[in-house]
Design a protein around this motif. Structure first.
Motif, PDB file in Angstrom:
ATOM      1  N   MET A   1      -4.207  10.098 -12.884  1.00 38.28           N
ATOM      2  CA  MET A   1      -3.255  10.818 -12.035  1.00 38.28           C
ATOM      3  C   MET A   1      -3.980  11.914 -11.270  1.00 38.28           C
ATOM      4  N   ALA A   2      -3.721  12.015  -9.964  1.00 37.32           N
ATOM      5  CA  ALA A   2      -4.396  12.999  -9.134  1.00 37.32           C
ATOM      6  C   ALA A   2      -3.941  14.412  -9.491  1.00 37.32           C
ATOM      7  N   GLU A   3      -4.877  15.334  -9.461  1.00 38.04           N
ATOM      8  CA  GLU A   3      -4.563  16.730  -9.705  1.00 38.04           C
ATOM      9  C   GLU A   3      -3.756  17.279  -8.534  1.00 38.04           C
ATOM     10  N   ILE A   4      -2.742  18.106  -8.836  1.00 38.40           N
ATOM     11  CA  ILE A   4      -1.921  18.695  -7.782  1.00 38.40           C
ATOM     12  C   ILE A   4      -2.403  20.119  -7.525  1.00 38.40           C
ATOM     13  N   ILE A   5      -2.859  20.364  -6.313  1.00 36.53           N
ATOM     14  CA  ILE A   5      -3.364  21.669  -5.919  1.00 36.53           C
ATOM     15  C   ILE A   5      -2.273  22.413  -5.150  1.00 36.53           C
ATOM     16  N   GLN A   6      -2.046  23.670  -5.490  1.00 33.48           N
ATOM     17  CA  GLN A   6      -1.066  24.505  -4.804  1.00 33.48           C
ATOM     18  C   GLN A   6      -1.795  25.396  -3.804  1.00 33.48           C
ATOM     19  N   ASN A  43      -9.078  11.044  -5.174  1.00 27.60           N
ATOM     20  CA  ASN A  43      -7.632  11.219  -5.093  1.00 27.60           C
ATOM     21  C   ASN A  43      -7.294  12.683  -5.296  1.00 27.60           C
ATOM     22  N   LEU A  44      -6.567  13.240  -4.343  1.00 29.72           N
ATOM     23  CA  LEU A  44      -6.209  14.646  -4.423  1.00 29.72           C
ATOM     24  C   LEU A  44      -4.817  14.857  -3.847  1.00 29.72           C
ATOM     25  N   LYS A  45      -3.902  15.357  -4.659  1.00 31.05           N
ATOM     26  CA  LYS A  45      -2.578  15.718  -4.187  1.00 31.05           C
ATOM     27  C   LYS A  45      -2.518  17.233  -4.028  1.00 31.05           C
ATOM     28  N   TYR A  46      -1.830  17.674  -2.985  1.00 30.74           N
ATOM     29  CA  TYR A  46      -1.658  19.107  -2.862  1.00 30.74           C
ATOM     30  C   TYR A  46      -0.315  19.438  -2.233  1.00 30.74           C
ATOM     31  N   VAL A  47       0.233  20.580  -2.660  1.00 27.39           N
ATOM     32  CA  VAL A  47       1.448  21.120  -2.075  1.00 27.39           C
ATOM     33  C   VAL A  47       1.005  22.204  -1.112  1.00 27.39           C
ATOM     34  N   PHE A  48       1.324  22.016   0.149  1.00 26.30           N
ATOM     35  CA  PHE A  48       0.819  22.878   1.209  1.00 26.30           C
ATOM     36  C   PHE A  48       1.953  23.751   1.722  1.00 26.30           C
ATOM     37  N   GLY A  49       1.854  25.058   1.540  1.00 26.37           N
ATOM     38  CA  GLY A  49       2.921  25.966   1.943  1.00 26.37           C
ATOM     39  C   GLY A  49       2.847  26.400   3.388  1.00 26.37           C
ATOM     40  N   LEU A  50       2.178  25.606   4.225  1.00 32.19           N
ATOM     41  CA  LEU A  50       1.962  25.964   5.617  1.00 32.19           C
ATOM     42  C   LEU A  50       2.409  24.828   6.538  1.00 32.19           C
ATOM     43  N   ILE A  79      -0.413  13.990  13.232  1.00 31.31           N
ATOM     44  CA  ILE A  79       0.628  14.125  12.214  1.00 31.31           C
ATOM     45  C   ILE A  79       1.083  15.578  12.158  1.00 31.31           C
ATOM     46  N   PHE A  80       2.293  15.766  11.635  1.00 29.04           N
ATOM     47  CA  PHE A  80       2.900  17.086  11.568  1.00 29.04           C
ATOM     48  C   PHE A  80       3.534  17.231  10.187  1.00 29.04           C
ATOM     49  N   THR A  81       3.197  18.266   9.466  1.00 28.34           N
ATOM     50  CA  THR A  81       3.814  18.475   8.156  1.00 28.34           C
ATOM     51  C   THR A  81       4.354  19.893   8.063  1.00 28.34           C
ATOM     52  N   ALA A  82       5.509  20.025   7.448  1.00 28.64           N
ATOM     53  CA  ALA A  82       6.161  21.312   7.254  1.00 28.64           C
ATOM     54  C   ALA A  82       5.774  21.881   5.892  1.00 28.64           C
ATOM     55  N   PRO A  83       6.023  23.165   5.666  1.00 30.15           N
ATOM     56  CA  PRO A  83       5.665  23.776   4.381  1.00 30.15           C
ATOM     57  C   PRO A  83       6.295  23.072   3.187  1.00 30.15           C
ATOM     58  N   ASN A  84       5.515  23.034   2.095  1.00 32.70           N
ATOM     59  CA  ASN A  84       5.951  22.546   0.781  1.00 32.70           C
ATOM     60  C   ASN A  84       6.149  21.041   0.707  1.00 32.70           C
ATOM     61  N   GLN A  85       5.520  20.307   1.605  1.00 36.79           N
ATOM     62  CA  GLN A  85       5.467  18.859   1.457  1.00 36.79           C
ATOM     63  C   GLN A  85       4.267  18.499   0.583  1.00 36.79           C
ATOM     64  N   VAL A  86       4.420  17.411  -0.167  1.00 42.33           N
ATOM     65  CA  VAL A  86       3.338  16.947  -1.031  1.00 42.33           C
ATOM     66  C   VAL A  86       2.509  15.924  -0.259  1.00 42.33           C
TER      67      VAL A  86
END
Length: 304
Positions: A1-6, A43-50, A79-86
């Motif tokens: 399982m990929a580590e989730i980075i905040q 593999n790297l998952k992250y929650v991006f607050g930006l 691509i366009f991502t909003a805050p707090n998307q995984v």
């Protein structure tokens, strides 16, 4: 399982990528080559607050947005991502041909500005990754020139005009992207017409199989998921093709069924509401009046 980075700030982003101290606390531009050189994991998952706007050229990695669809970036993809998307990197391998940039900015940058009040209007921040924007060489040059102007503003000595110019150029970039998405919808009109037809069949099948009796009236989220699209993208696509968004289509279909029932049965408006999947008859009456300028009973009486 990929580590989730905040990651919730520009400083944390730079620290994670080993890029040193950012030149501005609320906005930064990072080259794709810098990202790939510093992310070594598979593999790297992250929650991006930006907020993030990215242009990818010749990239050697794929990314998953919303955890649903994998998408391999091709030349000239935005691509366009909003805050707090995984988000998830599936592969990160630097290569000499990697080009492009990522513009990231904190919501606080726009908090007191007029464009900050309109961010919800830029619905592409809620699209899934397989609904990315594909830009031409000219469009790519246009967006890159604006990004370079933004970078110049926050990289030089800040003065009383810097923030205004940064925000105005950011709004200009967003408005160009609205134009480019409109162009993309237009050039794919044959495909979009097929999707519109598929959507209409989906709603018809929903009622034919009586899902409304157990699930209630179909929701925008249900339709998006059933068609493997983000709700925002489906709604925007339908609006470009027909002038009506997803919810408007759903309500129009339901009201037409309601009219038939009002004219061909003795059921009360409340009974018809329940049979159409409404939990509350008042909500049915509100939608009916909004669409027809009459209550259900007034409509029945006007025909009779």
């Amino acid at each position: 399982m990929a580590e989730i980075i905040q990651i919730h700030s520009i400083a944390e982003t730079h620290q994670f990528l080993g890029l040193g101290k950012p030149k501005h606390p609320l906005i930064s531009i990072i080259r794709v080559s810098e990202i790939l050189q510093n992310i070594k994991v598979e593999n790297l998952k992250y929650v991006f607050g930006l907020y993030q706007i990215s242009l990818k050229d010749n990239c050697s990695f794929s990314i998953i947005n919303y955890g649903r669809n994998s998408y391999d970036y091709q030349e000239g993809t935005m691509i366009f991502t909003a805050p707090n998307q995984v988000l998830e990197f599936k592969k990160a391998e630097a290569n000499e041909k990697d080009e492009g940039w990522s513009l990231i900015f904190h919501p606080d940058l726009l908090r007191r500005s007029e464009v900050g009040k309109k961010m919800e209007n830029y619905s592409f921040f809620s699209y899934a990754s397989n609904e990315a924007l594909h830009v031409s060489e000219e469009e790519r040059q246009t967006t890159t020139e604006i990004v370079e102007k933004i970078e110049k503003e926050f990289s030089n000595n800040m003065d009383a005009h810097s923030l205004t110019l940064i925000i105005s150029n950011l709004e200009l970039l967003l408005n160009y992207c609205v134009r480019f998405y409109d162009r993309q919808f237009y050039t794919r009109t044959n495909l979009n017409q097929d999707i519109t037809s598929e959507f209409e069949q989906l709603i018809q099948k929903y009622y034919k199989t009586e899902k409304h009796l157990s699930l209630g009236i179909p929701t925008v989220q249900y339709c998006g998921k059933a068609m493997n699209m983000s709700p925002k993208y489906l709604s925007d696509l339908l609006r470009k093709e027909t002038g009506r968004g997803t919810q408007d289509h759903i309500h129009h279909y339901i009201i037409e069924k309601a009219k038939n029932k009002l004219l061909n049965s003795n059921d009360s408006a409340s009974e018809i509401a329940y049979k159409l999947g409404f939990e509350y008859p008042q909500y049915f009456s509100k939608i009916f009046k909004k669409k027809t300028k009459m209550t259900p009973n007034e409509f029945r009486q006007s025909i009779n």
